[in-house]
Design a protein around this motif. Structure first.
Motif, PDB file in Angstrom:
ATOM      1  N   GLU A  77      -4.011   9.053 -17.372  1.00 33.65           N
ATOM      2  CA  GLU A  77      -3.123  10.005 -17.649  1.00 33.65           C
ATOM      3  C   GLU A  77      -1.386   9.687 -16.798  1.00 33.65           C
ATOM      4  O   GLU A  77      -0.595   9.431 -17.418  1.00 33.65           O
ATOM      5  N   SER A  78      -1.177   9.980 -15.414  1.00 34.19           N
ATOM      6  CA  SER A  78       0.138   9.862 -14.632  1.00 34.19           C
ATOM      7  C   SER A  78       0.590   8.378 -15.088  1.00 34.19           C
ATOM      8  O   SER A  78       2.145   8.169 -14.919  1.00 34.19           O
ATOM      9  N   PHE A  79      -0.422   7.545 -15.258  1.00 36.61           N
ATOM     10  CA  PHE A  79       0.172   5.972 -15.252  1.00 36.61           C
ATOM     11  C   PHE A  79       1.103   5.959 -16.811  1.00 36.61           C
ATOM     12  O   PHE A  79       1.764   5.745 -16.745  1.00 36.61           O
ATOM     13  N   THR A 117      -5.208   6.104  -2.094  1.00 38.53           N
ATOM     14  CA  THR A 117      -5.169   4.621  -1.650  1.00 38.53           C
ATOM     15  C   THR A 117      -4.760   4.306  -3.454  1.00 38.53           C
ATOM     16  O   THR A 117      -4.785   3.858  -4.060  1.00 38.53           O
ATOM     17  N   ILE A 118      -3.273   3.497  -3.437  1.00 38.65           N
ATOM     18  CA  ILE A 118      -2.663   2.124  -4.577  1.00 38.65           C
ATOM     19  C   ILE A 118      -2.318   1.448  -3.703  1.00 38.65           C
ATOM     20  O   ILE A 118      -1.107   1.148  -3.043  1.00 38.65           O
ATOM     21  N   LEU A 119      -3.182   0.833  -4.663  1.00 38.29           N
ATOM     22  CA  LEU A 119      -3.009  -0.883  -4.328  1.00 38.29           C
ATOM     23  C   LEU A 119      -2.174  -1.853  -4.905  1.00 38.29           C
ATOM     24  O   LEU A 119      -2.134  -1.586  -6.261  1.00 38.29           O
ATOM     25  N   ARG A 166       0.812  -1.716   0.031  1.00 43.81           N
ATOM     26  CA  ARG A 166       0.140  -0.045   0.201  1.00 43.81           C
ATOM     27  C   ARG A 166       0.920   0.926   0.237  1.00 43.81           C
ATOM     28  O   ARG A 166       1.899   1.585   0.804  1.00 43.81           O
ATOM     29  N   ALA A 167       0.349   2.465  -0.985  1.00 39.96           N
ATOM     30  CA  ALA A 167       1.233   3.521  -0.528  1.00 39.96           C
ATOM     31  C   ALA A 167      -0.941   4.619  -0.387  1.00 39.96           C
ATOM     32  O   ALA A 167      -1.328   4.157  -1.453  1.00 39.96           O
ATOM     33  N   GLY A 168      -0.046   5.305   0.663  1.00 41.85           N
ATOM     34  CA  GLY A 168      -1.342   6.420   0.088  1.00 41.85           C
ATOM     35  C   GLY A 168      -1.182   7.433   0.780  1.00 41.85           C
ATOM     36  O   GLY A 168      -0.378   7.815   0.931  1.00 41.85           O
ATOM     37  N   LEU A 206       0.503  11.560  -7.320  1.00 35.45           N
ATOM     38  CA  LEU A 206       0.229  10.487  -7.764  1.00 35.45           C
ATOM     39  C   LEU A 206       1.696   9.813  -8.683  1.00 35.45           C
ATOM     40  O   LEU A 206       1.867   8.894  -8.184  1.00 35.45           O
ATOM     41  N   ASP A 207       2.124  11.271  -8.684  1.00 30.85           N
ATOM     42  CA  ASP A 207       4.257  10.856  -8.901  1.00 30.85           C
ATOM     43  C   ASP A 207       4.984  10.582  -8.019  1.00 30.85           C
ATOM     44  O   ASP A 207       4.903   9.697  -7.647  1.00 30.85           O
ATOM     45  N   LYS A 208       4.165  11.114  -6.314  1.00 26.08           N
ATOM     46  CA  LYS A 208       4.881  10.906  -5.415  1.00 26.08           C
ATOM     47  C   LYS A 208       4.755   9.341  -4.903  1.00 26.08           C
ATOM     48  O   LYS A 208       5.693   8.948  -4.680  1.00 26.08           O
ATOM     49  N   LEU A 209       3.352   8.942  -5.161  1.00 27.83           N
ATOM     50  CA  LEU A 209       2.631   7.127  -4.624  1.00 27.83           C
ATOM     51  C   LEU A 209       3.298   6.556  -5.861  1.00 27.83           C
ATOM     52  O   LEU A 209       3.322   5.212  -4.980  1.00 27.83           O
ATOM     53  N   TRP A 210       3.329   5.962  -6.809  1.00 26.92           N
ATOM     54  CA  TRP A 210       4.302   5.607  -7.802  1.00 26.92           C
ATOM     55  C   TRP A 210       5.511   5.355  -7.485  1.00 26.92           C
ATOM     56  O   TRP A 210       5.682   4.234  -7.353  1.00 26.92           O
ATOM     57  N   GLN A 211       6.198   6.598  -6.682  1.00 28.14           N
ATOM     58  CA  GLN A 211       7.602   6.664  -6.717  1.00 28.14           C
ATOM     59  C   GLN A 211       8.224   5.637  -5.624  1.00 28.14           C
ATOM     60  O   GLN A 211       9.120   4.932  -5.212  1.00 28.14           O
ATOM     61  N   ARG A 212       6.990   5.530  -4.717  1.00 25.88           N
ATOM     62  CA  ARG A 212       6.766   4.690  -3.127  1.00 25.88           C
ATOM     63  C   ARG A 212       6.561   3.539  -3.281  1.00 25.88           C
ATOM     64  O   ARG A 212       7.908   2.392  -2.934  1.00 25.88           O
TER      65      ARG A 212
END
Length: 119
Positions: A71-73, A34-36, A27-29, A105-111
Motif C-alpha cells: 500500500e505504501s509503495f 531494509t530496502i534495497l 540501501r536504506a534501512g 516506509l515513507d521516510k525510507l522511500w524518500q531517502r
C-alpha cells in the motif's frame, strides 16, 4: 485505468529480478526493515518483498507487513525513481503499529528517491 493500481508490471516476479537487485544495491534501512534499490531500464519503479518465516513467525503478521508495504509503495509509486526495490523484513518489524510502519516506509522511500552519495 486506475493510476494508483499495483499491477503486475510493478512487481518483481522472478528470481532473476530479485538477484539483480541483490548484486549492487543502494540501501536504506532501520532496525525494523531494509530496502534495497537498484536502477532499472524501465520507466517505472517495481517492488519485491522478502518476509522470511524466521523473522516474522505468524502468517497473519507476515501478510499484514506485506500488505502495508504494498500500500505504501502503491501510493508513492509516481514519486519514486525508476528503480527495482526489495523490502526485507527484520524480526522487530512485527512490533510496529500500522501507522509507525507507514511513517518509516515513507521516510525510507524518500531517502532512496534522492541520488546516491558519492563515496
Amino acid at each position: 485505468m486506475n493510476k494508483l493500481a499495483f499491477s503486475r508490471e510493478l512487481r518483481l516476479l522472478t528470481p532473476e529480478h530479485f538477484n539483480s537487485v541483490f548484486q549492487q544495491p543502494h540501501r536504506a534501512g532501520s532496525p525494523h526493515l531494509t530496502i534495497l534499490a537498484r536502477n532499472n531500464t524501465l520507466d517505472r519503479p517495481r517492488l519485491g518483498q522478502a518476509v522470511p518465516k524466521k523473522q516474522i513467525k505468524l502468517a497473519v503478521d507476515r501478510n499484514r507487513f506485506k500488505r502495508l508495504v504494498r500500500e505504501s509503495f502503491r501510493l508513492r509509486q509516481h514519486a519514486l525513481p525508476a528503480k527495482d526495490f526489495v523490502v526485507i523484513a527484520k524480526k522487530s518489524a512485527n512490533e510496529l503499529s500500522n501507522e509507525e510502519l507507514s511513517a518509516l516506509l515513507d521516510k525510507l522511500w524518500q531517502r532512496l528517491s534522492r541520488p546516491p552519495r558519492k563515496k
